[in-house]
Design a protein around this motif. Structure first.
Motif, PDB file in Angstrom:
ATOM      1  N   LYS A  99       0.801  -1.213  -0.055  1.00 31.30           N
ATOM      2  CA  LYS A  99       0.005  -0.079  -0.093  1.00 31.30           C
ATOM      3  C   LYS A  99       0.677   1.302   0.154  1.00 31.30           C
ATOM      4  O   LYS A  99       2.283   1.186   0.167  1.00 31.30           O
ATOM      5  N   ASN A 100       0.427   2.554  -0.282  1.00 23.84           N
ATOM      6  CA  ASN A 100       1.084   3.792  -0.283  1.00 23.84           C
ATOM      7  C   ASN A 100       1.077   4.234   1.190  1.00 23.84           C
ATOM      8  O   ASN A 100       0.275   4.750   1.654  1.00 23.84           O
ATOM      9  N   ASN A 101       2.122   4.015   1.680  1.00 24.45           N
ATOM     10  CA  ASN A 101       2.258   4.515   3.042  1.00 24.45           C
ATOM     11  C   ASN A 101       3.684   5.040   3.322  1.00 24.45           C
ATOM     12  O   ASN A 101       4.428   5.215   4.395  1.00 24.45           O
ATOM     13  N   GLU A 102       4.290   5.583   2.170  1.00 22.12           N
ATOM     14  CA  GLU A 102       5.706   5.946   1.947  1.00 22.12           C
ATOM     15  C   GLU A 102       5.866   7.286   1.608  1.00 22.12           C
ATOM     16  O   GLU A 102       4.904   7.575   0.744  1.00 22.12           O
ATOM     17  N   GLN A 103       6.925   7.919   1.715  1.00 19.51           N
ATOM     18  CA  GLN A 103       7.220   9.179   1.002  1.00 19.51           C
ATOM     19  C   GLN A 103       8.498   9.129   0.074  1.00 19.51           C
ATOM     20  O   GLN A 103       9.088   8.079  -0.138  1.00 19.51           O
TER      21      GLN A 103
END
Length: 385
Positions: A99-103
């Motif tokens: 999932k998108n939980n990064e920068q």
């Protein structure tokens, strides 16, 4: 490219002018679709159905997913709404998710396309204008910027030869009362393996009257990459030399966009779709033997049909399957892969002889019914329909 465009124009004129016997010799397929014909009972068309329960955990409370990607150890389900990829083993047991939980380079705002290439999960984030790569253990590998003019809106993407194909999207202009062409001037962009733009293909002068994104525009049939126009009931094959006519789904007068008055202006197009008297879009799923066709009447109404590629006959399917949360996803190894909402599973299974049903893993039908997750269905159709 001008020479290629002239060639494509001549080929397209040939499709309109030359008789069907000539077109059949070139490999062009033509299917007449009678949406008013007799409807067949969907359950009588099924030879066998395999159910894959999807394990329900705090991490896998699934509602809807658009992508089914088979891999050696199981499969991946991609949900645009959740902005996640869920990994399952072959029995439907949950492994992990992305999932998108990064920068930074690891962060993605969503995805419009996804596929497996060389045992790597690749997907396009069109808003970020990046290709992302993860290994099949869920580890981030890299993200690469697409070297495409930033004024060009990106649609879908898929691997092609030693590079990639990206579709472009028209822009909506309120001032001009409708859509304006993509700055690319073409429907597809050819990229090399470093995502540099190397060519353009398929100059489409038929603008949609408003943004339409109901179904995918890039399709796969017999390892060919296909492109589907928005206002056209034909499908085109992409090759190194351009985008060539490949197949036509002929809805006749029931095709909304064959009538010029329906595309005169924005209001006419919206009215045509909302009234629901014509087919305005469709999504085919291809196997060697059949084509499973979903065709849209308006934003809430759609129907299914099955085409035999051997006999070229079209079978209308009774509508009760769409009312129970049945959604076709893909064709894999000649079988239709679909999702079915759990609340409809009991009703669905009562319509099929038990000797034509198998369940992967060790769950019973009772356990399946009491889960909130949808189930995956692998359907094998009879060959004598």
């Amino acid at each position: 490219m001008k020479r290629t465009s002239l060639l494509l124009f001549l080929i397209w004129i040939g499709i309109i002018v030359f008789p069907q016997s000539v077109l059949s010799q070139t490999g062009f397929e033509h299917y007449e679709i009678d949406i008013h014909g007799d409807r067949k009972n969907f359950f009588e068309l099924i030879d066998h159905i395999e159910i894959i329960p999807l394990e329900e955990t705090d991490q896998t409370l699934l509602s809807f997913f658009e992508f089914y990607l088979p891999i050696e150890k199981g499969f991946i389900l991609g949900s645009k709404g959740d902005k996640k990829f869920y990994f399952f083993d072959k029995s439907g047991n949950y492994s992990f998710h992305i999932k998108n939980n990064e920068q930074g380079d690891k962060g993605f705002s969503g995805f419009s396309s996804a596929w497996i290439k060389d045992n790597i999960l690749e997907f396009l984030s069109s808003d970020d204008r990046k290709l992302f790569r993860y290994d099949l253990m869920g580890h981030f590998l890299e993200s690469i910027d697409l070297k495409i003019d930033k004024n060009i809106r990106l649609g879908e993407m898929y691997s092609f030869e030693d590079g990639y194909i990206v579709t472009t999207i028209e822009n909506l202009s309120i001032e001009k009362g409708g859509m304006v062409p993509s700055p690319a001037g073409y429907a597809v962009v050819y990229l090399d393996n470093q995502l540099n733009t190397i060519n353009y293909g398929h100059k489409d002068n038929t603008l949609p009257p408003f943004p339409i994104a109901n179904v995918p525009r890039l399709l796969i049939d017999k390892n060919k990459l296909l492109y589907k126009e928005i206002l056209n009931d034909s499908v085109f094959a992409i090759n190194e030399n351009g985008v060539l006519p490949y197949l036509k789904f002929d809805f006749g007068k029931d095709w909304a966009w064959i009538h010029p008055k329906h595309t005169e202006h924005l209001g006419a197009a919206f009215s045509t779709v909302s009234r629901g008297q014509f087919v305005n879009d469709f999504r085919p799923l291809f196997s060697q033997d059949f084509i499973f066709l979903k065709y849209l009447i308006n934003s809430k109404t759609y129907h299914f049909g099955i085409i035999s590629r051997q006999t070229q006959s079209f079978l209308n399917v009774r509508d009760n399957i769409k009312e129970i949360g049945f959604e076709p996803l893909a064709v894999h190894e000649g079988k239709l892969v679909a999702s079915l909402q759990s609340y409809s599973l009991e009703k669905f299974l009562k319509r099929i002889d038990s000797n034509r049903i198998t369940i992967r893993g060790n769950k019973t039908i009772g356990q399946l019914i009491n889960t909130e997750n949808p189930a995956l269905l692998i359907l094998d159709f009879k060959t004598d329909n």
